[in-house]
Design a protein around this motif. Structure first.
Motif, PDB file in Angstrom:
ATOM      1  N   GLY A  96      -4.028   7.243  -0.310  1.00  0.00           N
ATOM      2  CA  GLY A  96      -3.263   7.902   0.736  1.00  0.00           C
ATOM      3  C   GLY A  96      -2.390   6.968   1.556  1.00  0.00           C
ATOM      4  O   GLY A  96      -1.751   7.403   2.518  1.00  0.00           O
ATOM      5  N   THR A  97      -2.356   5.687   1.187  1.00  0.00           N
ATOM      6  CA  THR A  97      -1.563   4.706   1.936  1.00  0.00           C
ATOM      7  C   THR A  97      -0.209   4.493   1.260  1.00  0.00           C
ATOM      8  O   THR A  97      -0.165   4.149   0.075  1.00  0.00           O
ATOM      9  CB  THR A  97      -2.303   3.364   2.024  1.00  0.00           C
ATOM     10  OG1 THR A  97      -3.570   3.567   2.666  1.00  0.00           O
ATOM     11  CG2 THR A  97      -1.499   2.335   2.799  1.00  0.00           C
ATOM     12  N   PRO A  98       0.892   4.684   1.981  1.00  0.00           N
ATOM     13  CA  PRO A  98       2.212   4.458   1.380  1.00  0.00           C
ATOM     14  C   PRO A  98       2.494   2.967   1.217  1.00  0.00           C
ATOM     15  O   PRO A  98       2.030   2.140   2.016  1.00  0.00           O
ATOM     16  CB  PRO A  98       3.170   5.094   2.389  1.00  0.00           C
ATOM     17  CG  PRO A  98       2.460   4.995   3.694  1.00  0.00           C
ATOM     18  CD  PRO A  98       0.996   5.134   3.381  1.00  0.00           C
ATOM     19  N   GLY A  99       3.257   2.630   0.207  1.00  0.00           N
ATOM     20  CA  GLY A  99       3.579   1.227  -0.033  1.00  0.00           C
ATOM     21  C   GLY A  99       4.340   0.577   1.105  1.00  0.00           C
ATOM     22  O   GLY A  99       4.131  -0.603   1.415  1.00  0.00           O
ATOM     23  N   TRP A 100       5.211   1.339   1.781  1.00  0.00           N
ATOM     24  CA  TRP A 100       6.015   0.755   2.856  1.00  0.00           C
ATOM     25  C   TRP A 100       5.155   0.266   4.015  1.00  0.00           C
ATOM     26  O   TRP A 100       5.503  -0.696   4.694  1.00  0.00           O
ATOM     27  CB  TRP A 100       7.072   1.748   3.358  1.00  0.00           C
ATOM     28  CG  TRP A 100       6.537   2.951   4.097  1.00  0.00           C
ATOM     29  CD1 TRP A 100       6.346   4.189   3.593  1.00  0.00           C
ATOM     30  CD2 TRP A 100       6.154   3.022   5.485  1.00  0.00           C
ATOM     31  NE1 TRP A 100       5.847   5.031   4.558  1.00  0.00           N
ATOM     32  CE2 TRP A 100       5.731   4.346   5.736  1.00  0.00           C
ATOM     33  CE3 TRP A 100       6.126   2.102   6.534  1.00  0.00           C
ATOM     34  CZ2 TRP A 100       5.291   4.770   6.991  1.00  0.00           C
ATOM     35  CZ3 TRP A 100       5.685   2.523   7.790  1.00  0.00           C
ATOM     36  CH2 TRP A 100       5.276   3.837   8.002  1.00  0.00           C
ATOM     37  N   LEU A 101       4.011   0.932   4.243  1.00  0.00           N
ATOM     38  CA  LEU A 101       3.136   0.520   5.336  1.00  0.00           C
ATOM     39  C   LEU A 101       2.527  -0.846   5.044  1.00  0.00           C
ATOM     40  O   LEU A 101       2.421  -1.701   5.937  1.00  0.00           O
ATOM     41  CB  LEU A 101       2.034   1.566   5.539  1.00  0.00           C
ATOM     42  CG  LEU A 101       1.066   1.331   6.694  1.00  0.00           C
ATOM     43  CD1 LEU A 101       1.825   1.265   8.018  1.00  0.00           C
ATOM     44  CD2 LEU A 101      -0.003   2.421   6.742  1.00  0.00           C
ATOM     45  N   VAL A 102       2.138  -1.086   3.803  1.00  0.00           N
ATOM     46  CA  VAL A 102       1.602  -2.392   3.424  1.00  0.00           C
ATOM     47  C   VAL A 102       2.704  -3.446   3.495  1.00  0.00           C
ATOM     48  O   VAL A 102       2.467  -4.580   3.929  1.00  0.00           O
ATOM     49  CB  VAL A 102       0.997  -2.340   2.010  1.00  0.00           C
ATOM     50  CG1 VAL A 102       0.386  -3.689   1.639  1.00  0.00           C
ATOM     51  CG2 VAL A 102      -0.061  -1.248   1.908  1.00  0.00           C
ATOM     52  N   ARG A 103       3.921  -3.073   3.103  1.00  0.00           N
ATOM     53  CA  ARG A 103       5.034  -4.026   3.159  1.00  0.00           C
ATOM     54  C   ARG A 103       5.317  -4.459   4.596  1.00  0.00           C
ATOM     55  O   ARG A 103       5.662  -5.625   4.838  1.00  0.00           O
ATOM     56  CB  ARG A 103       6.285  -3.407   2.538  1.00  0.00           C
ATOM     57  CG  ARG A 103       6.182  -3.179   1.033  1.00  0.00           C
ATOM     58  CD  ARG A 103       7.494  -2.722   0.436  1.00  0.00           C
ATOM     59  NE  ARG A 103       7.297  -2.304  -0.942  1.00  0.00           N
ATOM     60  CZ  ARG A 103       7.173  -1.038  -1.326  1.00  0.00           C
ATOM     61  NH1 ARG A 103       7.252  -0.065  -0.413  1.00  0.00           N
ATOM     62  NH2 ARG A 103       6.985  -0.735  -2.578  1.00  0.00           N
ATOM     63  N   VAL A 104       5.208  -3.537   5.533  1.00  0.00           N
ATOM     64  CA  VAL A 104       5.399  -3.893   6.939  1.00  0.00           C
ATOM     65  C   VAL A 104       4.369  -4.940   7.362  1.00  0.00           C
ATOM     66  O   VAL A 104       4.704  -5.924   8.029  1.00  0.00           O
ATOM     67  CB  VAL A 104       5.302  -2.640   7.835  1.00  0.00           C
ATOM     68  CG1 VAL A 104       5.233  -3.025   9.299  1.00  0.00           C
ATOM     69  CG2 VAL A 104       6.491  -1.722   7.586  1.00  0.00           C
ATOM     70  N   CYS A 105       3.118  -4.739   6.967  1.00  0.00           N
ATOM     71  CA  CYS A 105       2.065  -5.706   7.307  1.00  0.00           C
ATOM     72  C   CYS A 105       2.303  -7.048   6.617  1.00  0.00           C
ATOM     73  O   CYS A 105       2.003  -8.112   7.177  1.00  0.00           O
ATOM     74  CB  CYS A 105       0.698  -5.160   6.916  1.00  0.00           C
ATOM     75  SG  CYS A 105       0.218  -3.645   7.771  1.00  0.00           S
ATOM     76  N   MET A 106       2.873  -7.002   5.408  1.00  0.00           N
ATOM     77  CA  MET A 106       3.089  -8.231   4.643  1.00  0.00           C
ATOM     78  C   MET A 106       4.195  -9.095   5.220  1.00  0.00           C
ATOM     79  O   MET A 106       4.380 -10.245   4.800  1.00  0.00           O
ATOM     80  CB  MET A 106       3.418  -7.875   3.190  1.00  0.00           C
ATOM     81  CG  MET A 106       2.287  -7.200   2.428  1.00  0.00           C
ATOM     82  SD  MET A 106       0.930  -8.310   2.046  1.00  0.00           S
ATOM     83  CE  MET A 106       1.564  -9.098   0.573  1.00  0.00           C
ATOM     84  N   SER A 171      -3.406  -0.159  -6.031  1.00  0.00           N
ATOM     85  CA  SER A 171      -2.385  -0.747  -5.175  1.00  0.00           C
ATOM     86  C   SER A 171      -1.237   0.229  -4.945  1.00  0.00           C
ATOM     87  O   SER A 171      -0.673   0.759  -5.904  1.00  0.00           O
ATOM     88  CB  SER A 171      -1.834  -2.031  -5.806  1.00  0.00           C
ATOM     89  OG  SER A 171      -0.684  -2.475  -5.107  1.00  0.00           O
ATOM     90  N   PRO A 172      -0.862   0.482  -3.685  1.00  0.00           N
ATOM     91  CA  PRO A 172       0.278   1.361  -3.405  1.00  0.00           C
ATOM     92  C   PRO A 172       1.616   0.662  -3.569  1.00  0.00           C
ATOM     93  O   PRO A 172       2.669   1.291  -3.401  1.00  0.00           O
ATOM     94  CB  PRO A 172       0.048   1.773  -1.947  1.00  0.00           C
ATOM     95  CG  PRO A 172      -0.687   0.625  -1.348  1.00  0.00           C
ATOM     96  CD  PRO A 172      -1.544   0.057  -2.450  1.00  0.00           C
ATOM     97  N   MET A 173       1.592  -0.631  -3.889  1.00  0.00           N
ATOM     98  CA  MET A 173       2.820  -1.414  -4.019  1.00  0.00           C
ATOM     99  C   MET A 173       3.014  -1.838  -5.466  1.00  0.00           C
ATOM    100  O   MET A 173       2.253  -2.667  -5.980  1.00  0.00           O
ATOM    101  CB  MET A 173       2.758  -2.654  -3.126  1.00  0.00           C
ATOM    102  CG  MET A 173       2.566  -2.348  -1.656  1.00  0.00           C
ATOM    103  SD  MET A 173       2.317  -3.850  -0.682  1.00  0.00           S
ATOM    104  CE  MET A 173       3.851  -4.730  -0.988  1.00  0.00           C
ATOM    105  N   PRO A 174       4.003  -1.294  -6.172  1.00  0.00           N
ATOM    106  CA  PRO A 174       4.225  -1.664  -7.576  1.00  0.00           C
ATOM    107  C   PRO A 174       4.423  -3.161  -7.775  1.00  0.00           C
ATOM    108  O   PRO A 174       3.991  -3.728  -8.783  1.00  0.00           O
ATOM    109  CB  PRO A 174       5.503  -0.881  -7.942  1.00  0.00           C
ATOM    110  CG  PRO A 174       5.541   0.260  -6.993  1.00  0.00           C
ATOM    111  CD  PRO A 174       4.953  -0.267  -5.712  1.00  0.00           C
TER     112      PRO A 174
END
Length: 285
Positions: A96-106, A171-174
């Motif tokens: 349920g976590t979008p990839g963009w949210l992880v990218r912001v944290c990264m 992983s939500p990030m390809p």
């Protein structure tokens, strides 16, 4: 210990409030956020339901009577709680976590360095299973169960490593999806192998290995402490097999559909018009 705790002990309203706040923030800033990243990567209903289900099960595993009874009375309920928290909740949250949210944290250098290191497949695999096995060593668990602060710390670390462990699979990030589907299936199989010794130690023990569960009086159970201990190991192992088998099936069928799609794109089905033209040319020949 013959009396069940009160409402606040059984239902942990503070944790419930935290879960509700997290759910609200997810709905307000992730689902309905106005950022361009959200617009380019909209969340499906399935993803939203997955995240909310993960939050709900987190509360069930950590703040409901299952957690309280498992901590004070029944080892089997403790193992059920552990299975929910470490083998189910992270999967649902990652889905349920979008990839963009992880990218912001990264974007934060420290977070990116630590997260990239601890989510490496082999490190994540061995770290979670090592900490899980250490936790179930009798002298470790007996100490933690009577020291609430250290128990909270250890459970928090174990939950974080469970999220690390599941990240290479969901992983939500390809761009961070370093394992292909076949490697993911091998990764899940390796998890099952590494988790087996801790379960086997509990299932086949012929005596009580955790002091606190051998000295309690359970007013509502008909199992002996030894039977309860063995049942806990069985619950963990059976549910683990179901979860891992379901995950393997999910990955396999996703891989199979993608392979079929690639084959169809490389070898498209001839249209009716082309078949008619081919038929005419054969007749003229």
């Amino acid at each position: 210990m013959s009396q069940i705790g009160g409402f606040f002990d059984l239902w942990n309203p503070v944790l419930l409030l935290i879960v509700v706040v997290i759910g609200y923030c997810y709905n307000r800033f992730v689902v309905k956020g106005n950022g361009s990243s959200t617009k380019s990567e909209p969340l499906s209903i399935t993803q939203q339901l997955s995240f909310y289900a993960g939050l709900f099960l987190f509360y069930v595993g950590q703040g409901s009577p299952i957690s309280y009874i498992g901590h004070h009375y029944l080892f089997s309920m403790h193992m059920l709680s552990q299975t929910i928290l470490y083998l189910i909740v992270p999967i649902l949250i990652w889905l349920g976590t979008p990839g963009w949210l992880v990218r912001v944290c990264m974007k934060n250098l420290v977070f990116r360095s630590l997260f990239s290191f601890f989510t490496r497949p082999l490190i994540a695999l061995f770290m979670f299973n090592m900490l899980f096995s250490i936790y179930h060593m009798p002298f470790i668990m007996d100490y933690l169960m009577v020291n609430d602060v250290w128990l909270l710390v250890y459970h928090s670390v174990l939950l974080i490593t469970a999220f690390f462990m599941w990240f290479p699979v969901f992983s939500p990030m390809p761009e961070l999806n370093g394992l292909n589907d076949l490697k993911k299936m091998a990764y899940i199989f390796g998890n099952g192998v590494l988790l087996t010794p801790a379960c086997a130690l509990i299932i086949f023990a012929d005596s009580i290995i955790y002091d606190m569960y051998g000295s309690v009086t359970v007013p509502f159970a008909h199992l002996s402490p030894l039977d309860d201990q063995q049942l806990g190991g069985v619950i963990m192992k059976v549910l683990q097999e179901i979860i891992y088998a379901s995950t393997l099936a999910y990955i396999f069928f996703r891989w199979y559909r993608r392979e079929r799609k690639d084959e169809d794109e490389l070898d498209p089905i001839p249209s009716q018009e082309s078949l008619t033209n081919q038929g005419g040319s054969w007749n003229r020949a």
